[in-house]
Write a protein that holds these residues in place. Structure first.
Motif, PDB file in Angstrom:
ATOM      1  N   ALA A 100       9.203  89.625  62.419  1.00 51.90           N
ATOM      2  CA  ALA A 100       8.263  90.740  62.458  1.00 51.90           C
ATOM      3  C   ALA A 100       6.961  90.381  61.741  1.00 51.90           C
ATOM      4  CB  ALA A 100       8.893  91.982  61.831  1.00 51.90           C
ATOM      5  N   ILE A 101       7.087  89.720  60.600  1.00 54.99           N
ATOM      6  CA  ILE A 101       5.909  89.262  59.868  1.00 54.99           C
ATOM      7  C   ILE A 101       5.124  88.249  60.705  1.00 54.99           C
ATOM      8  CG2 ILE A 101       5.193  87.863  57.880  1.00 54.99           C
ATOM      9  CD1 ILE A 101       7.495  89.218  56.320  1.00 54.99           C
ATOM     10  N   SER A 102       5.840  87.353  61.357  1.00 50.25           N
ATOM     11  CA  SER A 102       5.181  86.358  62.208  1.00 50.25           C
ATOM     12  C   SER A 102       4.443  87.025  63.363  1.00 50.25           C
ATOM     13  CB  SER A 102       6.221  85.373  62.763  1.00 50.25           C
ATOM     14  OG  SER A 102       6.846  84.663  61.715  1.00 50.25           O
ATOM     15  N   PHE A 103       5.053  88.057  63.938  1.00 53.12           N
ATOM     16  CA  PHE A 103       4.385  88.790  65.023  1.00 53.12           C
ATOM     17  C   PHE A 103       3.091  89.422  64.532  1.00 53.12           C
ATOM     18  CE2 PHE A 103       3.840  93.110  66.888  1.00 53.12           C
ATOM     19  CZ  PHE A 103       3.293  92.699  68.096  1.00 53.12           C
ATOM     20  N   GLY A 104       3.142  90.129  63.407  1.00 51.83           N
ATOM     21  CA  GLY A 104       1.946  90.768  62.880  1.00 51.83           C
ATOM     22  C   GLY A 104       0.844  89.770  62.578  1.00 51.83           C
ATOM     23  N   ALA A 105       1.224  88.617  62.020  1.00 50.56           N
ATOM     24  CA  ALA A 105       0.225  87.606  61.657  1.00 50.56           C
ATOM     25  C   ALA A 105      -0.366  86.923  62.884  1.00 50.56           C
ATOM     26  CB  ALA A 105       0.860  86.569  60.727  1.00 50.56           C
ATOM     27  N   THR A 106       0.473  86.520  63.835  1.00 51.64           N
ATOM     28  CA  THR A 106      -0.045  85.790  65.003  1.00 51.64           C
ATOM     29  C   THR A 106      -0.824  86.698  65.953  1.00 51.64           C
ATOM     30  OG1 THR A 106       2.093  86.105  66.125  1.00 51.64           O
ATOM     31  CG2 THR A 106       1.757  84.027  64.949  1.00 51.64           C
ATOM     32  N   ALA A 107      -0.449  87.983  66.009  1.00 58.40           N
ATOM     33  CA  ALA A 107      -1.188  88.911  66.875  1.00 58.40           C
ATOM     34  C   ALA A 107      -2.633  89.047  66.428  1.00 58.40           C
ATOM     35  CB  ALA A 107      -0.505  90.281  66.871  1.00 58.40           C
ATOM     36  N   ILE A 108      -2.869  88.909  65.127  1.00 59.76           N
ATOM     37  CA  ILE A 108      -4.228  89.024  64.594  1.00 59.76           C
ATOM     38  C   ILE A 108      -4.933  87.680  64.563  1.00 59.76           C
ATOM     39  CG2 ILE A 108      -5.600  89.662  62.577  1.00 59.76           C
ATOM     40  CD1 ILE A 108      -4.288  92.018  64.065  1.00 59.76           C
ATOM     41  N   MET A 143       6.529  95.951  58.050  1.00 59.45           N
ATOM     42  CA  MET A 143       6.317  94.566  57.632  1.00 59.45           C
ATOM     43  C   MET A 143       5.360  93.852  58.579  1.00 59.45           C
ATOM     44  SD  MET A 143       7.857  94.422  54.827  1.00 59.45           S
ATOM     45  CE  MET A 143       7.839  92.683  54.406  1.00 59.45           C
ATOM     46  N   ALA A 144       5.432  94.185  59.880  1.00 56.25           N
ATOM     47  CA  ALA A 144       4.489  93.601  60.840  1.00 56.25           C
ATOM     48  C   ALA A 144       3.068  94.049  60.539  1.00 56.25           C
ATOM     49  CB  ALA A 144       4.883  93.992  62.267  1.00 56.25           C
ATOM     50  N   LEU A 145       2.890  95.329  60.226  1.00 57.06           N
ATOM     51  CA  LEU A 145       1.562  95.851  59.898  1.00 57.06           C
ATOM     52  C   LEU A 145       1.059  95.301  58.571  1.00 57.06           C
ATOM     53  CD1 LEU A 145       2.004  99.554  61.042  1.00 57.06           C
ATOM     54  CD2 LEU A 145       0.468  97.853  62.049  1.00 57.06           C
ATOM     55  N   PHE A 146       1.942  95.143  57.615  1.00 62.59           N
ATOM     56  CA  PHE A 146       1.582  94.556  56.323  1.00 62.59           C
ATOM     57  C   PHE A 146       1.012  93.155  56.536  1.00 62.59           C
ATOM     58  CE2 PHE A 146       3.287  92.698  52.144  1.00 62.59           C
ATOM     59  CZ  PHE A 146       2.183  93.130  51.415  1.00 62.59           C
ATOM     60  N   ALA A 147       1.703  92.363  57.357  1.00 60.55           N
ATOM     61  CA  ALA A 147       1.233  91.011  57.650  1.00 60.55           C
ATOM     62  C   ALA A 147      -0.072  91.028  58.438  1.00 60.55           C
ATOM     63  CB  ALA A 147       2.311  90.260  58.440  1.00 60.55           C
ATOM     64  N   ALA A 148      -0.211  91.991  59.358  1.00 63.00           N
ATOM     65  CA  ALA A 148      -1.431  92.077  60.164  1.00 63.00           C
ATOM     66  C   ALA A 148      -2.649  92.368  59.293  1.00 63.00           C
ATOM     67  CB  ALA A 148      -1.272  93.152  61.236  1.00 63.00           C
ATOM     68  N   ALA A 208      -2.708  97.045  52.676  1.00 57.99           N
ATOM     69  CA  ALA A 208      -3.105  95.818  53.374  1.00 57.99           C
ATOM     70  C   ALA A 208      -4.026  96.124  54.552  1.00 57.99           C
ATOM     71  CB  ALA A 208      -1.861  95.066  53.854  1.00 57.99           C
ATOM     72  N   LEU A 209      -3.721  97.201  55.292  1.00 55.42           N
ATOM     73  CA  LEU A 209      -4.557  97.577  56.428  1.00 55.42           C
ATOM     74  C   LEU A 209      -5.939  98.028  55.978  1.00 55.42           C
ATOM     75  CD1 LEU A 209      -1.934  99.526  58.588  1.00 55.42           C
ATOM     76  CD2 LEU A 209      -2.912  97.272  59.068  1.00 55.42           C
ATOM     77  N   LEU A 210      -6.000  98.769  54.895  1.00 54.97           N
ATOM     78  CA  LEU A 210      -7.298  99.199  54.359  1.00 54.97           C
ATOM     79  C   LEU A 210      -8.117  98.017  53.855  1.00 54.97           C
ATOM     80  CD1 LEU A 210      -6.326 102.487  52.473  1.00 54.97           C
ATOM     81  CD2 LEU A 210      -7.805 102.289  54.485  1.00 54.97           C
ATOM     82  N   ALA A 211      -7.439  97.076  53.183  1.00 55.58           N
ATOM     83  CA  ALA A 211      -8.143  95.881  52.702  1.00 55.58           C
ATOM     84  C   ALA A 211      -8.667  95.063  53.879  1.00 55.58           C
ATOM     85  CB  ALA A 211      -7.201  95.040  51.842  1.00 55.58           C
ATOM     86  N   GLY A 212      -7.855  94.963  54.925  1.00 57.34           N
ATOM     87  CA  GLY A 212      -8.296  94.241  56.114  1.00 57.34           C
ATOM     88  C   GLY A 212      -9.470  94.933  56.782  1.00 57.34           C
ATOM     89  N   TRP A 213      -9.413  96.262  56.878  1.00 57.82           N
ATOM     90  CA  TRP A 213     -10.512  97.028  57.486  1.00 57.82           C
ATOM     91  C   TRP A 213     -11.800  96.855  56.682  1.00 57.82           C
ATOM     92  CZ3 TRP A 213     -12.993 101.283  55.148  1.00 57.82           C
ATOM     93  CH2 TRP A 213     -13.911 101.947  55.982  1.00 57.82           C
ATOM     94  N   TRP A 214     -11.684  96.914  55.356  1.00 54.80           N
ATOM     95  CA  TRP A 214     -12.863  96.753  54.488  1.00 54.80           C
ATOM     96  C   TRP A 214     -13.495  95.384  54.708  1.00 54.80           C
ATOM     97  CZ3 TRP A 214     -14.053  93.323  50.564  1.00 54.80           C
ATOM     98  CH2 TRP A 214     -15.164  93.658  49.770  1.00 54.80           C
TER      99      TRP A 214
END
Length: 247
Positions: free
Chosen positions: A71-79, A158-163, A234-240
């Motif tokens: 799941a972590i790999s999916f979130g990371a590779t999708a981005i 966990m996928a979103l955390f990684a994304a 993590a999503l907020l940090a990524g958005w920022w």
């Protein structure tokens, strides 16, 4: 130029379907979890159930420890696919609104991860119990239905955390190098040292929903809420970072 939300979502879904490493990681969430479930429960499932400290409900979801890596790999590779060969510049040329693009990207990570996560969690539970004989428990067991639903939600988180972290670091390799050793090794070391505070780590907190009667100050759903807070951060940090950095 105005781009509709539906069009952006459709284009992002096409990207996910067309990149083999991304779809492979998503499919692996289910396949890896089921493979480990069959292997573990067919060989030592009933023997382990005889142990005095066995926790039948939590043990039923043992293989999710491996599914979460996929799941972590999916979130990371999708981005991270957006950062290969300047693809993100082309994406932003088609979708000038960074807010819309980011929201659509994360929606198309979270939604498939949730669907596959729920299928994985329920399948792992039901398949595992097929090998347990007299020790088998069903979805009618107290806490079992909650754990099955919660396990699917946990995998999506966990996928979103990684994304979110991948947007922040612009590298799937960096995220995987940080998260996978942390979850597999560091979290347990910190847990032995930090005691009760360790339950607030994302993996420890999220997995409380899999326990029939979790110990500590967090309950099953409050633990999952803590994991959701980590993912949101993590999503907020990524958005920022995405809003302020050059493509």
């Amino acid at each position: 130029m105005t781009v509709s939300t539906t069009a952006v979502l459709r284009s992002e879904w096409i990207k996910i379907r067309s990149v083999r490493s991304v779809t492979g990681s998503l499919i692996a969430v289910l396949l890896v979890t089921l493979a480990i479930t069959v292997l573990a429960f067919a060989t030592v499932g009933q023997a382990e159930a005889d142990n005095a400290d066995a926790e039948p409900l939590f043990d039923a979801f043992y293989a999710l420890n491996f599914g979460q890596i996929a799941a972590i790999s999916f979130g990371a590779t999708a981005i991270s696919s957006e950062y290969l060969n300047g693809a993100v510049r082309i994406s932003l040329a088609a979708v000038p609104s960074r807010n819309l693009f980011y929201a659509a990207k994360m929606a198309l990570v979270g939604a498939p991860a949730l669907v596959v996560g729920l299928a994985t969690s329920f399948s792992a539970f039901l398949v595992g119990q097929m090998f347990m004989g007299k020790y088998a428990i069903g979805l009618g067991e107290p806490g079992a239905l909650r754990a099955a639903f919660g396990g699917g939600i946990y995998l999506a988180l966990m996928a979103l955390f990684a994304a979110g972290l991948t947007v922040l670091l612009r590298s799937a390799v960096a995220v995987l190098s940080l998260l996978i050793p942390f979850i597999l090794i560091v979290s347990f070391v910190i847990g032995d040292v930090a005691g009760g505070a360790a339950q607030y780590l994302p993996d420890r907190a999220g997995q409380l929903v899999l326990h029939q009667n979790p110990e500590g100050s967090l309950g099953p759903w409050s633990g999952l809420a803590v994991a959701a807070a980590w993912a949101a951060a993590a999503l907020l940090a990524g958005w920022w970072a995405f809003r302020r950095r050059d493509a």
